[in-house]
Every structure is written in structure tokens, then in C-alpha cells.
Design a protein around this motif. Structure first.
Motif, PDB file in Angstrom:
ATOM      1  N   GLY A 295       0.818  -1.213   0.000  1.00 33.46           N
ATOM      2  CA  GLY A 295       0.000   0.000   0.000  1.00 33.46           C
ATOM      3  C   GLY A 295       0.847   1.256   0.000  1.00 33.46           C
ATOM      4  N   ALA A 296       1.911   1.249   0.775  1.00 33.87           N
ATOM      5  CA  ALA A 296       2.802   2.414   0.827  1.00 33.87           C
ATOM      6  C   ALA A 296       3.505   2.627  -0.519  1.00 33.87           C
ATOM      7  CB  ALA A 296       3.828   2.240   1.942  1.00 33.87           C
ATOM      8  N   LEU A 297       3.857   1.531  -1.192  1.00 37.21           N
ATOM      9  CA  LEU A 297       4.518   1.642  -2.502  1.00 37.21           C
ATOM     10  C   LEU A 297       3.571   2.162  -3.577  1.00 37.21           C
ATOM     11  CD1 LEU A 297       6.537  -1.696  -2.570  1.00 37.21           C
ATOM     12  CD2 LEU A 297       7.488   0.607  -2.440  1.00 37.21           C
ATOM     13  N   LEU A 298       2.314   1.737  -3.524  1.00 39.61           N
ATOM     14  CA  LEU A 298       1.357   2.091  -4.572  1.00 39.61           C
ATOM     15  C   LEU A 298       0.592   3.381  -4.325  1.00 39.61           C
ATOM     16  CD1 LEU A 298      -0.190  -1.436  -5.196  1.00 39.61           C
ATOM     17  CD2 LEU A 298       1.561  -0.273  -6.556  1.00 39.61           C
ATOM     18  N   ARG A 299       0.566   3.819  -3.115  1.00 33.92           N
ATOM     19  CA  ARG A 299      -0.276   4.935  -2.683  1.00 33.92           C
ATOM     20  C   ARG A 299      -0.109   6.216  -3.500  1.00 33.92           C
ATOM     21  NH1 ARG A 299      -0.573   6.700   3.518  1.00 33.92           N
ATOM     22  NH2 ARG A 299      -2.166   8.268   3.274  1.00 33.92           N
ATOM     23  N   ASN A 300       1.088   6.521  -3.891  1.00 35.36           N
ATOM     24  CA  ASN A 300       1.352   7.785  -4.573  1.00 35.36           C
ATOM     25  C   ASN A 300       1.471   7.654  -6.090  1.00 35.36           C
ATOM     26  OD1 ASN A 300       1.343   9.313  -2.175  1.00 35.36           O
ATOM     27  ND2 ASN A 300       3.394   8.574  -1.727  1.00 35.36           N
ATOM     28  N   GLU A 301       1.000   6.537  -6.643  1.00 32.53           N
ATOM     29  CA  GLU A 301       1.004   6.364  -8.092  1.00 32.53           C
ATOM     30  C   GLU A 301      -0.181   7.144  -8.663  1.00 32.53           C
ATOM     31  OE1 GLU A 301       3.184   4.887 -10.149  1.00 32.53           O
ATOM     32  OE2 GLU A 301       4.440   4.560  -8.378  1.00 32.53           O
ATOM     33  N   PRO A 302       0.051   8.222  -9.394  1.00 25.98           N
ATOM     34  CA  PRO A 302      -1.045   9.098  -9.817  1.00 25.98           C
ATOM     35  C   PRO A 302      -2.033   8.469 -10.798  1.00 25.98           C
ATOM     36  CG  PRO A 302       1.004   9.783 -10.833  1.00 25.98           C
ATOM     37  CD  PRO A 302       1.349   8.704  -9.841  1.00 25.98           C
ATOM     38  N   THR A 303      -1.606   7.485 -11.582  1.00 28.65           N
ATOM     39  CA  THR A 303      -2.502   6.896 -12.579  1.00 28.65           C
ATOM     40  C   THR A 303      -3.142   5.600 -12.099  1.00 28.65           C
ATOM     41  OG1 THR A 303      -0.674   5.708 -13.631  1.00 28.65           O
ATOM     42  CG2 THR A 303      -1.191   7.911 -14.484  1.00 28.65           C
ATOM     43  N   LEU A 304      -2.845   5.164 -10.903  1.00 24.81           N
ATOM     44  CA  LEU A 304      -3.380   3.902 -10.397  1.00 24.81           C
ATOM     45  C   LEU A 304      -4.874   4.002 -10.138  1.00 24.81           C
ATOM     46  CD1 LEU A 304      -2.665   1.029  -9.364  1.00 24.81           C
ATOM     47  CD2 LEU A 304      -2.522   2.038  -7.096  1.00 24.81           C
ATOM     48  N   LYS A 305      -5.638   3.101 -10.754  1.00 28.70           N
ATOM     49  CA  LYS A 305      -7.090   3.083 -10.582  1.00 28.70           C
ATOM     50  C   LYS A 305      -7.568   1.787  -9.928  1.00 28.70           C
ATOM     51  CE  LYS A 305      -7.835   6.860 -13.019  1.00 28.70           C
ATOM     52  NZ  LYS A 305      -7.085   7.912 -12.457  1.00 28.70           N
ATOM     53  N   LEU A 306      -6.812   0.692 -10.131  1.00 32.25           N
ATOM     54  CA  LEU A 306      -7.260  -0.617  -9.682  1.00 32.25           C
ATOM     55  C   LEU A 306      -6.059  -1.491  -9.366  1.00 32.25           C
ATOM     56  CD1 LEU A 306      -9.524  -2.870  -9.486  1.00 32.25           C
ATOM     57  CD2 LEU A 306      -9.021  -3.312 -11.901  1.00 32.25           C
ATOM     58  N   VAL A 307      -6.136  -2.220  -8.244  1.00 32.66           N
ATOM     59  CA  VAL A 307      -5.140  -3.235  -7.921  1.00 32.66           C
ATOM     60  C   VAL A 307      -5.845  -4.578  -7.966  1.00 32.66           C
ATOM     61  CG1 VAL A 307      -3.662  -4.188  -6.111  1.00 32.66           C
ATOM     62  CG2 VAL A 307      -3.689  -1.733  -6.520  1.00 32.66           C
ATOM     63  N   LEU A 308      -5.268  -5.499  -8.709  1.00 33.79           N
ATOM     64  CA  LEU A 308      -5.794  -6.850  -8.829  1.00 33.79           C
ATOM     65  C   LEU A 308      -4.801  -7.789  -8.153  1.00 33.79           C
ATOM     66  CD1 LEU A 308      -7.626  -9.030 -10.072  1.00 33.79           C
ATOM     67  CD2 LEU A 308      -6.181  -8.891 -12.101  1.00 33.79           C
TER      68      LEU A 308
END
Length: 102
Positions: free
Chosen positions: A5-18
Motif C-alpha cells: 500500500g505504501a509503494l502504490l499509494r502515490n502512483e497518480p494513474t493507479l485506478k485498480l489493484v488486482l
């Protein structure tokens, strides 16, 4: 889940985690939100798809989605989308509507 979560949190284009991992959505009776998926949601990931139970590798090749149109639609109310197509379909924003509704 906390580290991911900490690694992905600041990804501006992230919409969905599968999460392609058995029981990634499962917590416990004493901590129902302790699983990887709930942890990602707490880290403000916009959307997370995960499994609560273990499944076979063959079953993991498709998503089984439940329709809210009732059991008379698709396969007793369910559709199956190949895993390798899901990302494209989700990114393109497909909506499936039975013919009787349009």
C-alpha cells in the motif's frame, strides 16, 4: 499489505489493484480487515479486487462476475471474463447491458 500500500499509494494513474493471490481479501474473525486487500483500501487505493478463498490455477484464468440483472441473464446470472482481458476491459470502461434494458 502495508508495504505494498505504501509503494502504490502515490502512483497518480493507479485506478485498480488486482491481487492474483488466494485469500488476499481474507482477514480473520478477530481482525476482519487484516488481509492484504483491506490494507490497500485503508491506504486509499481506489479499487482492489481480491479472493477470499483458495482456487485452482484453472479457475484463476477467468473472473466470475455476478450480474445484478437476475439469474435469467448470462450463465445463471454470472459471466466469465478471461484474466488476461480484464485489465483492458476495465481500463476501457465496458458496461454490459442485456438487450431488454435498451
Amino acid at each position: 499489505g502495508e508495504v505494498l500500500g505504501a509503494l502504490l499509494r502515490n502512483e497518480p494513474t493507479l485506478k485498480l489493484v488486482l491481487l492474483n493471490a488466494c485469500e488476499g481479501a481474507r482477514g480473520s474473525r478477530t481482525a476482519p480487515f487484516a488481509g492484504t486487500a483491506p490494507s490497500l483500501v485503508r491506504k486509499q487505493i481506489p479499487a482492489v479486487i481480491a479472493m477470499q478463498t483458495a482456487i485452482t490455477d484453472e479457475a484463476a484464468k477467468t473472473f466470475e462476475l455476478r450480474s445484478n440483472f437476475g439469474n435469467d441473464w448470462a450463465n445463471n446470472g454470472y459471466i466469465h471474463i478471461p484474466f488476461d482481458s480484464f485489465g483492458r476491459l476495465a481500463a476501457e470502461g465496458y458496461v454490459m447491458i442485456p438487450e431488454e434494458y435498451y
